[in-house]
Design a protein around this motif. Structure first.
Motif, PDB file in Angstrom:
ATOM      1  N   UNK A  29      -2.697   3.343   0.293  1.00 21.58           N
ATOM      2  CA  UNK A  29      -1.868   2.936   1.362  1.00 21.58           C
ATOM      3  C   UNK A  29      -0.822   3.987   1.824  1.00 21.58           C
ATOM      4  N   UNK A  30      -0.801   4.979   0.877  1.00 25.52           N
ATOM      5  CA  UNK A  30       0.105   6.210   1.496  1.00 25.52           C
ATOM      6  C   UNK A  30      -0.713   7.166   2.214  1.00 25.52           C
ATOM      7  N   UNK A  31      -2.207   7.141   1.944  1.00 16.95           N
ATOM      8  CA  UNK A  31      -2.867   8.298   2.682  1.00 16.95           C
ATOM      9  C   UNK A  31      -3.188   7.935   4.190  1.00 16.95           C
ATOM     10  N   UNK A  32      -3.312   6.674   4.719  1.00 19.93           N
ATOM     11  CA  UNK A  32      -3.137   6.324   5.891  1.00 19.93           C
ATOM     12  C   UNK A  32      -4.504   6.684   6.450  1.00 19.93           C
ATOM     13  N   UNK A  33      -5.675   6.915   5.732  1.00 15.83           N
ATOM     14  CA  UNK A  33      -6.993   6.851   6.413  1.00 15.83           C
ATOM     15  C   UNK A  33      -7.738   5.507   5.992  1.00 15.83           C
ATOM     16  N   UNK A  34      -7.118   4.524   7.126  1.00 12.44           N
ATOM     17  CA  UNK A  34      -7.437   3.262   6.609  1.00 12.44           C
ATOM     18  C   UNK A  34      -9.203   2.826   6.595  1.00 12.44           C
ATOM     19  N   UNK A  35      -9.913   3.491   7.665  1.00 11.63           N
ATOM     20  CA  UNK A  35     -11.305   3.298   7.442  1.00 11.63           C
ATOM     21  C   UNK A  35     -12.045   3.937   6.318  1.00 11.63           C
ATOM     22  N   UNK A  36     -11.647   5.026   5.789  1.00  4.50           N
ATOM     23  CA  UNK A  36     -12.285   5.510   4.577  1.00  4.50           C
ATOM     24  C   UNK A  36     -11.817   4.472   3.328  1.00  4.50           C
ATOM     25  N   UNK A  46       2.531  -6.116   3.321  1.00  4.83           N
ATOM     26  CA  UNK A  46       1.334  -6.379   2.267  1.00  4.83           C
ATOM     27  C   UNK A  46       0.198  -5.888   3.578  1.00  4.83           C
ATOM     28  N   UNK A  47      -0.673  -5.546   2.739  1.00  7.97           N
ATOM     29  CA  UNK A  47      -1.921  -5.225   3.421  1.00  7.97           C
ATOM     30  C   UNK A  47      -3.485  -5.742   2.954  1.00  7.97           C
ATOM     31  N   UNK A  48      -4.269  -5.651   3.686  1.00  5.76           N
ATOM     32  CA  UNK A  48      -5.768  -6.370   3.389  1.00  5.76           C
ATOM     33  C   UNK A  48      -6.700  -5.074   3.360  1.00  5.76           C
ATOM     34  N   UNK A  49      -7.334  -5.013   2.111  1.00  7.19           N
ATOM     35  CA  UNK A  49      -8.219  -4.044   1.801  1.00  7.19           C
ATOM     36  C   UNK A  49      -9.449  -4.548   1.075  1.00  7.19           C
ATOM     37  N   UNK A  50     -10.535  -4.231   1.747  1.00  6.09           N
ATOM     38  CA  UNK A  50     -11.776  -4.645   1.331  1.00  6.09           C
ATOM     39  C   UNK A  50     -12.081  -4.129  -0.147  1.00  6.09           C
ATOM     40  N   UNK A  63      -2.605  -6.980  -0.845  1.00  2.00           N
ATOM     41  CA  UNK A  63      -2.179  -6.279  -1.805  1.00  2.00           C
ATOM     42  C   UNK A  63      -0.777  -5.779  -1.296  1.00  2.00           C
ATOM     43  N   UNK A  64       0.314  -6.198  -1.868  1.00  2.00           N
ATOM     44  CA  UNK A  64       1.683  -5.638  -1.541  1.00  2.00           C
ATOM     45  C   UNK A  64       1.622  -4.206  -1.378  1.00  2.00           C
ATOM     46  N   UNK A  65       2.540  -3.759  -0.311  1.00  2.00           N
ATOM     47  CA  UNK A  65       2.547  -2.309  -0.003  1.00  2.00           C
ATOM     48  C   UNK A  65       3.507  -1.733  -1.123  1.00  2.00           C
ATOM     49  N   UNK A  66       4.245  -2.435  -1.872  1.00  2.00           N
ATOM     50  CA  UNK A  66       5.231  -1.842  -2.782  1.00  2.00           C
ATOM     51  C   UNK A  66       4.365  -2.054  -4.095  1.00  2.00           C
ATOM     52  N   UNK A  67       4.560  -1.062  -4.975  1.00  2.00           N
ATOM     53  CA  UNK A  67       4.102  -1.183  -6.354  1.00  2.00           C
ATOM     54  C   UNK A  67       4.703  -2.274  -7.428  1.00  2.00           C
ATOM     55  N   UNK A  77      10.977 -12.426   1.175  1.00  2.00           N
ATOM     56  CA  UNK A  77      10.055 -11.910   2.538  1.00  2.00           C
ATOM     57  C   UNK A  77       8.665 -11.428   2.000  1.00  2.00           C
ATOM     58  N   UNK A  78       8.670 -10.629   1.181  1.00  2.00           N
ATOM     59  CA  UNK A  78       7.251 -10.074   0.531  1.00  2.00           C
ATOM     60  C   UNK A  78       6.480 -11.301   0.340  1.00  2.00           C
ATOM     61  N   UNK A  79       6.834 -12.312  -0.570  1.00  2.00           N
ATOM     62  CA  UNK A  79       5.976 -13.567  -0.939  1.00  2.00           C
ATOM     63  C   UNK A  79       5.770 -14.209   0.256  1.00  2.00           C
ATOM     64  N   UNK A  80       6.449 -14.336   1.158  1.00  2.00           N
ATOM     65  CA  UNK A  80       6.096 -15.270   2.291  1.00  2.00           C
ATOM     66  C   UNK A  80       5.057 -14.351   3.110  1.00  2.00           C
ATOM     67  N   UNK A  81       5.225 -13.249   3.426  1.00  2.00           N
ATOM     68  CA  UNK A  81       4.305 -12.503   4.250  1.00  2.00           C
ATOM     69  C   UNK A  81       3.228 -12.495   3.204  1.00  2.00           C
ATOM     70  N   UNK A  82       2.936 -12.290   2.201  1.00  2.00           N
ATOM     71  CA  UNK A  82       1.802 -12.240   1.115  1.00  2.00           C
ATOM     72  C   UNK A  82       1.077 -13.330   1.379  1.00  2.00           C
ATOM     73  N   UNK A  83       1.609 -14.676   1.258  1.00  2.00           N
ATOM     74  CA  UNK A  83       0.872 -15.814   1.410  1.00  2.00           C
ATOM     75  C   UNK A  83       0.489 -16.172   2.783  1.00  2.00           C
TER      76      UNK A  83
END
Length: 173
Positions: A29-36, A46-50, A63-67, A77-83
């Motif tokens: 999430x920190x690297x910002x190389x989304x395709x790779x 939150x994000x969607x990762x394969x 995946x939550x963006x926060x660890x 707010x995180x949980x609402x966005x997550x679901x």
């Protein structure tokens, strides 16, 4: 039963690569190389990762963006966005891959089978009638029909179609 072999050269990278330090989700999430890094969609929290080693074609992770490791550590707010992102990912997977059903779930803690217990994540796995046919049942072998590059392209286009406003979000590749 005779010994069977399945040639899977793509796993050599996983086996031979130096194990990275820190959380694999946070690092990506920190690297910002989304395709790779196979990040098909980023939202604010939150994000969607394969899944790089999928159980089935289209296997996605929310995946939550926060660890954080547990649901009770999420803000409302995180949980609402997550679901909401779980719901949206199911819609994109249905529109893209046309599965007959889906498995949606999470393993909370090492004892439940979590491979990465320190960072909460939800699995969404498309399923088709027959994907539990003789290969996994008798041959103890899964068949993943779509490569990760094609899956990434299809799901990224699927999210862009469903979320046109997010398409222009800064730093999204």
């Amino acid at each position: 039963m005779s010994e069977k072999f399945l040639w899977a050269p793509w796993r050599s990278g996983y086996i031979m690569e130096k194990k990275e330090k820190g959380c694999i989700f946070c690092n990506r999430l920190k690297r910002r190389r989304d395709k790779e890094d196979l990040i098909v969609y980023r939202d604010r929290r939150n994000s969607v990762i394969l899944n790089r080693y999928p159980y089935n074609s289209g296997h996605a992770l929310i995946v939550p963006n926060r660890h954080i490791a547990t649901l009770d550590r999420m803000t409302e707010v995180e949980a609402s966005e997550f679901f909401e992102l779980v719901r949206l990912t199911v819609l994109v997977l249905k529109n893209t891959f046309h599965p007959q059903s889906l498995n949606v779930g999470m393993n909370l803690g090492r004892g439940s089978g979590a491979g990465i217990p320190a960072h909460l994540h939800m699995h969404i796995v498309p399923r088709w009638n027959g994907d539990t046919s003789f290969m996994p049942v008798i041959g103890n072998t899964r068949v993943v029909s779509f490569g990760l590059d094609l899956t990434y392209k299809m799901l990224k286009e699927g999210f862009d179609a469903v979320c046109p406003a997010a398409k222009s979000r800064p730093k999204r590749t």
